[in-house]
Design a protein around this motif. Structure first.
Motif, PDB file in Angstrom:
ATOM      1  N   VAL A 120     -15.703   0.673   6.925  1.00 38.09           N
ATOM      2  CA  VAL A 120     -15.310  -0.676   7.351  1.00 38.09           C
ATOM      3  C   VAL A 120     -16.444  -1.655   7.065  1.00 38.09           C
ATOM      4  N   THR A 121     -16.120  -2.735   6.330  1.00 38.12           N
ATOM      5  CA  THR A 121     -17.118  -3.746   6.004  1.00 38.12           C
ATOM      6  C   THR A 121     -16.939  -5.036   6.789  1.00 38.12           C
ATOM      7  N   ALA A 122     -15.710  -5.282   7.273  1.00 38.79           N
ATOM      8  CA  ALA A 122     -15.440  -6.509   8.045  1.00 38.79           C
ATOM      9  C   ALA A 122     -14.102  -6.361   8.756  1.00 38.79           C
ATOM     10  N   ILE A 123     -13.923  -7.168   9.809  1.00 44.07           N
ATOM     11  CA  ILE A 123     -12.655  -7.200  10.549  1.00 44.07           C
ATOM     12  C   ILE A 123     -12.205  -8.654  10.606  1.00 44.07           C
ATOM     13  N   ASP A 124     -11.000  -8.949  10.074  1.00 38.98           N
ATOM     14  CA  ASP A 124     -10.578 -10.350  10.035  1.00 38.98           C
ATOM     15  C   ASP A 124      -9.924 -10.768  11.355  1.00 38.98           C
ATOM     16  N   GLU A 125      -9.562 -12.031  11.471  1.00 40.28           N
ATOM     17  CA  GLU A 125      -9.056 -12.589  12.721  1.00 40.28           C
ATOM     18  C   GLU A 125      -7.748 -11.943  13.165  1.00 40.28           C
ATOM     19  N   GLN A 126      -6.979 -11.432  12.217  1.00 47.09           N
ATOM     20  CA  GLN A 126      -5.699 -10.807  12.554  1.00 47.09           C
ATOM     21  C   GLN A 126      -5.831  -9.313  12.900  1.00 47.09           C
ATOM     22  N   GLY A 127      -7.047  -8.801  12.814  1.00 45.94           N
ATOM     23  CA  GLY A 127      -7.273  -7.406  13.185  1.00 45.94           C
ATOM     24  C   GLY A 127      -7.185  -6.417  12.038  1.00 45.94           C
ATOM     25  N   PHE A 128      -7.104  -6.924  10.808  1.00 45.45           N
ATOM     26  CA  PHE A 128      -7.084  -6.024   9.649  1.00 45.45           C
ATOM     27  C   PHE A 128      -8.519  -5.679   9.250  1.00 45.45           C
ATOM     28  N   LEU A 179     -10.622  -3.151  -4.546  1.00 41.28           N
ATOM     29  CA  LEU A 179     -10.855  -2.861  -3.125  1.00 41.28           C
ATOM     30  C   LEU A 179     -10.812  -4.131  -2.285  1.00 41.28           C
ATOM     31  N   GLU A 180     -11.231  -5.263  -2.878  1.00 45.78           N
ATOM     32  CA  GLU A 180     -11.245  -6.528  -2.137  1.00 45.78           C
ATOM     33  C   GLU A 180      -9.836  -6.991  -1.770  1.00 45.78           C
ATOM     34  N   LYS A 181      -8.827  -6.482  -2.466  1.00 44.32           N
ATOM     35  CA  LYS A 181      -7.439  -6.853  -2.191  1.00 44.32           C
ATOM     36  C   LYS A 181      -6.778  -5.924  -1.167  1.00 44.32           C
ATOM     37  N   LEU A 182      -7.483  -4.894  -0.747  1.00 42.80           N
ATOM     38  CA  LEU A 182      -6.914  -3.904   0.170  1.00 42.80           C
ATOM     39  C   LEU A 182      -7.447  -4.088   1.586  1.00 42.80           C
ATOM     40  N   TYR A 183      -6.726  -3.572   2.550  1.00 41.15           N
ATOM     41  CA  TYR A 183      -7.140  -3.631   3.949  1.00 41.15           C
ATOM     42  C   TYR A 183      -6.550  -2.420   4.678  1.00 41.15           C
ATOM     43  N   ILE A 184      -7.084  -2.134   5.860  1.00 41.94           N
ATOM     44  CA  ILE A 184      -6.553  -1.060   6.701  1.00 41.94           C
ATOM     45  C   ILE A 184      -5.893  -1.684   7.921  1.00 41.94           C
ATOM     46  N   ASP A 185      -4.660  -1.295   8.178  1.00 43.27           N
ATOM     47  CA  ASP A 185      -3.894  -1.781   9.328  1.00 43.27           C
ATOM     48  C   ASP A 185      -3.903  -0.691  10.395  1.00 43.27           C
ATOM     49  N   VAL A 219      -3.216   2.642   8.177  1.00 43.11           N
ATOM     50  CA  VAL A 219      -2.548   2.732   6.875  1.00 43.11           C
ATOM     51  C   VAL A 219      -3.107   1.635   5.972  1.00 43.11           C
ATOM     52  N   ILE A 220      -3.293   1.940   4.698  1.00 41.26           N
ATOM     53  CA  ILE A 220      -3.882   0.985   3.771  1.00 41.26           C
ATOM     54  C   ILE A 220      -2.793   0.091   3.191  1.00 41.26           C
ATOM     55  N   GLY A 221      -2.982  -1.217   3.338  1.00 38.77           N
ATOM     56  CA  GLY A 221      -2.076  -2.202   2.776  1.00 38.77           C
ATOM     57  C   GLY A 221      -2.774  -2.994   1.692  1.00 38.77           C
ATOM     58  N   ALA A 222      -2.022  -3.872   1.030  1.00 38.97           N
ATOM     59  CA  ALA A 222      -2.586  -4.647  -0.075  1.00 38.97           C
ATOM     60  C   ALA A 222      -2.058  -6.075  -0.070  1.00 38.97           C
ATOM     61  N   GLU A 223      -2.910  -7.000  -0.471  1.00 39.87           N
ATOM     62  CA  GLU A 223      -2.477  -8.363  -0.710  1.00 39.87           C
ATOM     63  C   GLU A 223      -1.593  -8.383  -1.962  1.00 39.87           C
ATOM     64  N   LYS A 224      -0.806  -9.444  -2.124  1.00 40.57           N
ATOM     65  CA  LYS A 224       0.068  -9.562  -3.283  1.00 40.57           C
ATOM     66  C   LYS A 224      -0.770  -9.704  -4.563  1.00 40.57           C
ATOM     67  N   VAL A 225      -0.411  -8.918  -5.562  1.00 39.94           N
ATOM     68  CA  VAL A 225      -1.024  -9.046  -6.886  1.00 39.94           C
ATOM     69  C   VAL A 225       0.098  -9.041  -7.928  1.00 39.94           C
ATOM     70  N   ASP A 226      -0.099  -9.761  -9.010  1.00 43.75           N
ATOM     71  CA  ASP A 226       0.909  -9.838 -10.066  1.00 43.75           C
ATOM     72  C   ASP A 226       0.741  -8.746 -11.102  1.00 43.75           C
TER      73      ASP A 226
END
Length: 329
Positions: free
Chosen positions: A68-76, A118-124, A104-111
C-alpha cells in the motif's frame, strides 16, 4: 508431496514478510537436520553433516505481492509491486493482508490495455472512507494474492508455487537422504523476488564449495507460447543459462551424470528471462560454482501457477542423488 504443497502455498509470505512460512518449514524439518539457524536477513539454514565439501541448496520462501502506497478519500488503496507483477493480469484479483483484511483489485477506465499501469489500479477493501480504511490497513502494509490450491490429479494449480515448489523439494529431500556425502546447507531464503537478497548474504556466511538453487522455470508447451524447450511432465530441468547465470560446466555435467545414472527424467533449460538465487550465490566472495535444478511451471508470476507432480518427484530424486554423491571440484 501434494499435501505438503497445499500447506506451503496456503501460507501468505510476500518478500520481507516470510515469518509465517519460515515457522512452518522450521517445524517441518527440525527432526531431519543436525542444526537449524535463522540468520540476520531471516534465511532459514538447515545443516546436515556428511563430508568435506560444503554444498548449499537454496529455495526461496517469499512470493510476489503488493504494498500500500496511499489511501484516497473514498477508502481505496493505491499500491506498488513487491516483485514482478503484470498490471494487465491483476484486474479483479483478490489479495489478503496479514491481519486477514481481504480486498479486490479494481481499475480506472482505460481505452487501451497498454495504458493499464499500476497507477491506474487500486484495492477495494469495502471501506466507504479513508478513515474506515485506515482502521483495517495502513500505508506500507504488504498483501499476498489470495487464491486456493486446486488439485487436477497429476497436476496442481496454486499461487506461490514460485517458489514453494522449491521449498517442497528441499524439505522432502532432507527427509529422504540417508547417507549424505557432503556437508549440506539447505537454505530457505528470503527476498528472492526483489533482488536475490537472502541468497547473497546466506552464501557469504556459508562460503559453500558449490551452490544449487531450486526454483521454477517457464515452459513452451502452451498454445503460441514462447519458443522454450521446457515442458510439463518431462522431468526436472537442469539449467544451462538464464539472465543471472551461466551454469558452471562442471555443475551441469554433474547433475546430468547423476540424472542419467539414477534413471531420473530430465530436460535442459535455457531461459531468456529471469534469474534465481544461483545468480547471487555464484558472485559471492571470489566466486562459487553454481547451478539450478528447476521445476517447469506454467503461468509464472500469476495467482494460478501450474506444475506437474512427476517433475516435482524427479527434482527431489536429483537433489537426493546430489546430496549422496561425494563431490570434488
Amino acid at each position: 508431496m501434494k499435501d505438503l504443497l497445499r500447506r506451503l502455498t496456503s501460507i501468505p509470505a510476500p518478500s520481507g514478510r516470510e515469518e509465517q512460512i519460515r515457522a512452518f518449514i522450521q517445524a517441518e524439518i527440525k527432526d531431519y537436520c543436525d542444526d537449524l539457524t535463522v540468520d540476520t536477513m531471516g534465511n532459514l539454514i538447515a545443516f546436515k553433516r556428511g563430508g568435506k565439501t560444503k554444498l548449499q541448496f537454496a529455495a526461496h520462501m517469499d512470493e510476489i505481492g503488493v504494498i500500500v502506497t496511499a489511501i484516497d478519500e473514498q477508502g481505496f488503496l493505491r499500491f506498488g509491486n513487491v516483485g514482478g507483477i503484470r498490471p494487465h493480469q491483476l484486474y479483479a484479483q483478490r489479495v489478503r493482508f496479514p491481519n486477514g483484511t481481504a480486498g479486490v483489485i479494481g481499475a480506472e477506465k482505460v481505452d487501451d490495455l497498454k495504458q493499464l499501469t499500476l497507477e491506474k489500479l487500486y484495492i477495494d477493501i469495502g471501506a466507504a472512507s479513508a478513515a474506515e480504511a485506515k482502521t483495517k490497513v495502513n500505508v506500507g502494509e504488504i498483501a499476498a494474492f489470495d487464491y486456493p490450491f486446486v488439485d487436477l490429479g497429476q497436476r496442481v494449480v496454486a499461487k506461490a508455487l514460485d517458489d514453494r515448489v522449491g521449498c517442497a523439494v528441499l524439505i522432502e529431500a532432507l527427509k529422504r537422504v540417508t547417507k549424505p556425502q557432503n556437508d549440506l546447507y539447505c537454505t530457505f531464503t528470503v527476498q528472492e523476488e526483489v533482488g536475490l537478497r537472502g541468497a547473497k548474504t546466506a552464501a557469504f556466511g556459508i562460503e559453500p564449495d558449490l551452490g544449487i538453487a531450486l526454483d521454477v522455470t517457464g515452459t513452451g508447451d502452451t498454445p503460441e507460447a514462447p519458443k522454450l524447450a521446457m515442458k510439463l511432465g518431462q522431468g526436472a530441468a537442469i539449467k544451462v543459462k538464464d539472465v543471472s547465470l551461466i551454469t558452471h560446466p562442471q555443475v551441469k555435467e554433474l547433475l546430468t551424470m547423476l540424472a542419467e545414472k539414477n534413471g531420473i527424467p530430465y530436460q535442459f533449460e535455457v531461459l531468456p528471462f529471469g534469474g534465481t538465487d544461483a545468480g547471487a550465490i555464484q558472485l559471492t566472495k571470489a566466486g562459487i560454482p553454481a547451478g539450478v535444478i528447476s521445476i517447469p511451471c506454467r503461468y509464472l508470476h500469476s495467482p494460478s501457477e501450474m506444475i506437474d507432480l512427476n517433475d516435482l518427484e524427479a527434482a527431489v530424486r536429483l537433489v537426493v542423488a546430489t546430496m549422496e554423491h561425494p563431490i570434488t571440484l
